[in-house]
Design an enzyme around this catalytic site. Structure first.
Site, short mmCIF file in Angstrom:
data_model
loop_
_atom_site.label_atom_id
_atom_site.label_comp_id
_atom_site.label_asym_id
_atom_site.label_seq_id
_atom_site.Cartn_x
_atom_site.Cartn_y
_atom_site.Cartn_z
N CYS A 1 -27.61 -9.86 -16.00
CA CYS A 1 -27.05 -9.54 -17.31
C CYS A 1 -28.05 -9.95 -18.39
O CYS A 1 -28.62 -11.04 -18.34
CB CYS A 1 -25.73 -10.30 -17.50
SG CYS A 1 -25.07 -10.16 -19.18
N GLY B 1 0.79 -1.23 0.00
CA GLY B 1 0.00 0.00 0.00
C GLY B 1 0.82 1.27 0.00
O GLY B 1 0.29 2.35 -0.20
N CYS C 1 -26.17 -12.97 -20.55
CA CYS C 1 -25.82 -14.27 -19.97
C CYS C 1 -26.59 -14.58 -18.70
O CYS C 1 -26.43 -15.64 -18.10
CB CYS C 1 -24.32 -14.37 -19.72
SG CYS C 1 -23.76 -13.46 -18.29
N CYS D 1 -18.60 -12.97 -19.71
CA CYS D 1 -19.95 -13.03 -20.27
C CYS D 1 -19.97 -14.01 -21.46
O CYS D 1 -20.86 -14.86 -21.56
CB CYS D 1 -20.38 -11.64 -20.73
SG CYS D 1 -22.14 -11.48 -21.04
N CYS E 1 -22.81 -7.67 -18.69
CA CYS E 1 -21.57 -7.81 -17.91
C CYS E 1 -20.52 -6.88 -18.49
O CYS E 1 -20.34 -6.82 -19.71
CB CYS E 1 -21.03 -9.23 -18.02
SG CYS E 1 -22.06 -10.48 -17.25
#
Lengths: 292, 256
Positions: free
Chosen positions: A237, A29, A240, A268, A262
């Site tokens: 979605c 970080g 899909c 997808c 998606c």
């Protein structure tokens, strides 16, 4: 191919970037300064990510590049071509097949595995930038772990909107120490940052590299009475039928018609190939005819 | 009784010029000390040295910390000093915009110090912010407005609320009433006097306005060219000035 050194950058530059990456991994970080090079693309197009990728790539690697989850958008296509040309490596659109994935604004839906590297393109690495403009001061705040100000931003969100309205670049605390900007990924992706793959972040214009090693604890900041909520559009979605993925909203006509798909195109397409269907999928017979 | 703050031979020079020199005094809990003098006399330099904003060239600033007793704030570690400056200390700037975050709402400004010391419950932070805005006479329905939408007097009151919310023991004030018109000044002084008495605060007030110190300060220190020329109880110094400069200062005040 022989016109370029492998992966465009010269070996000394790659060495310098690798040292920054190693330091970043050692201090999860923490933003490590590095001598960012001019790249043959404009700032804001992923110059940081490209340099980190170039330093990580080996001739046997397979590269995947996504932009907002998609493999076929301008940014993704041009970076993929860039490395095909300068490194001659194999490229793929399959998340599972890739060893190095450079991404802008998304984490793939498919969980990443050990041995994979996820490289983020970062526009502004400093999470405190818009609260405290002085870099000298923000560096001191990171060093002394003074992160109260980050919560002032979340407080302002709740005071203005009734809930934490920050929906992307949602600040996280890494391994209980450094507060980090996860790059502008949707907050839906934040929980995925606890992963098995190495995550590297490159900011070219700002000349910073930071990293999250595998299996590192990444916690999204929140208030006790306003807990973190990795929200997404409340739809399945339309291609899909997936209900657990991050969706793009697409306007399809002038009458307010819209569809949700998606944002991860590879995920997808794979689901569609497995026979999953959504609201706007073509009828089965048509799809079979098209396949023939 | 141990002093809350003990200043010993503080000296600050800017190159060859003297900012302030040979300043020593003790401040006891609950005491309000005024520092007066003309522009350029070193009052603000001294205040900034004591509050840790400027590194002095010599001397000691001892503070009675909660855990370790008397500690020299000049040699303590930076994290400790910064912690002190957002818990036990408060600093009220002359210009409210130096002490406020202008892009953050009034409530956020008050809440910042609470969040800086670890408050993570939105409801409680907001409750305390409402309470403090009430104490400095800012309506609750203004708490989500940015300070830029406030008048000068309101900004100054907001700055005071923001500073006092963590219950500091020592407040540094740099011309808290400067730039405000007289009626707003009077209200602010009234408010400050109430808060100081109610919370038992110790305060150091730098000002060139003798009326302010007459009203607020128990003790007075008069500065001239970086030196302290006279000290004493406020009424004593103002009513019976001994040093020539103090006499000049007192006689310069216009009588209406």
């Amino acid at each position: 191919m022989s016109d370029y050194n492998f992966a465009y950058l010269d070996e000394q530059t790659k060495r310098m970037i690798r040292r920054a990456i190693l330091k970043g991994i050692a201090v999860p970080g923490y933003q490590v300064p590095f001598a960012s090079r001019e790249m043959p693309m404009p700032y804001g197009w992923g110059t940081g990510g490209v340099q980190v990728s170039a330093a990580c790539l080996m001739p046997e690697d397979t590269l995947k590049v996504i932009d907002q989850g998609a493999d076929d958008t301008t940014n993704a296509v041009s970076i993929r071509k860039f490395f095909e040309k300068t490194a001659g490596i194999a490229v793929t659109e399959k998340t599972r097949a890739a060893t190095v994935i450079q991404t802008r604004h998304r984490i793939p839906e498919e969980p990443l595995a050990e041995g994979q590297i996820l490289v983020y393109q970062v526009p502004i690495p400093e999470p405190l930038r818009f609260l405290e403009p002085r870099e000298t001061e923000t560096r001191k705040m990171h060093a002394l772990e003074e992160y109260g100000l980050m919560h002032v931003k979340l407080y302002e969100d709740i005071a203005k909107h009734g809930h934490i309205a920050t929906s992307y670049a949602y600040p996280v605390k890494v391994e209980g120490r450094y507060v980090m900007d996860p790059s502008p990924i949707p907050k839906f992706d934040n929980p995925k940052m606890d992963m098995a793959a190495i995550q590297l972040f490159g900011a070219g214009r700002e000349q910073r590299i930071y990293a999250v090693p595998p299996y590192t604890k990444v916690v999204s900041l929140d208030f006790e009475d306003h807990p973190f909520d990795p929200s997404k559009a409340e739809h399945p979605c339309d291609l899909c039928g997936a209900e657990h993925t991050y969706l793009d909203e697409v306007i399809v006509d002038d009458d307010g018609g819209r569809m949700f798909v998606c944002s991860d195109t590879d995920y997808c397409a794979e689901r569609q190939a497995l026979g999953h269907r959504g609201r706007l999928s073509p009828p089965e017979t048509l799809a079979e005819e098209a396949a023939q | 009784m141990t002093p809350l703050l003990s200043v010993k031979d503080v000296r600050k020079t800017y190159g060859g010029r003297i900012g302030c020199t040979d300043v020593s005094f003790d401040l006891y809990p609950g005491e309000v000390m005024g520092i007066v003098g003309e522009s350029g006399s070193g009052k603000s330099t001294l205040l900034n040295c004591m509050a840790g904003h400027l590194p002095p060239d010599g001397g000691q600033v001892l503070f009675d910390t909660r855990t370790r007793g008397m500690v020299d704030t000049l040699t303590m570690s930076e994290p400790e000093r910064r912690m002190l400056s957002r818990t036990d200390w408060a600093f009220v700037h002359q210009h409210a915009r130096d002490g406020l975050r202008m892009g953050v709402s009034a409530g956020g400004n008050v809440g910042e110090r609470l969040m800086a010391v670890g408050a993570r419950h939105y409801g409680q932070i907001r409750e305390q912010a409402v309470d403090w805005l009430g104490r400095v006479e800012i309506d609750e329905d203004r708490m989500d407005d940015p300070p830029s939408a406030f008048s000068g007097g309101m900004q100054q009151r907001l700055q005071i609320a923001r500073n006092l919310v963590t219950g500091p023991r020592l407040v540094f004030m740099d011309e808290p009433t400067g730039g405000l018109d007289v009626s707003v000044q009077a209200r602010l002084l009234d408010l400050l006097r109430g808060l100081v008495r109610e919370m038992g605060l110790s305060a150091i007030i730098v000002t060139h306005d003798l009326a302010v110190v007459r009203l607020l300060a128990d003790r007075l220190m008069v500065m001239k060219s970086g030196h302290v020329v006279e000290t004493g109880l406020t009424d004593q110094v103002l009513d019976d000035p001994q040093h020539a400069y103090t006499q000049l200062l007192v006689s310069s005040v216009l009588q209406v």
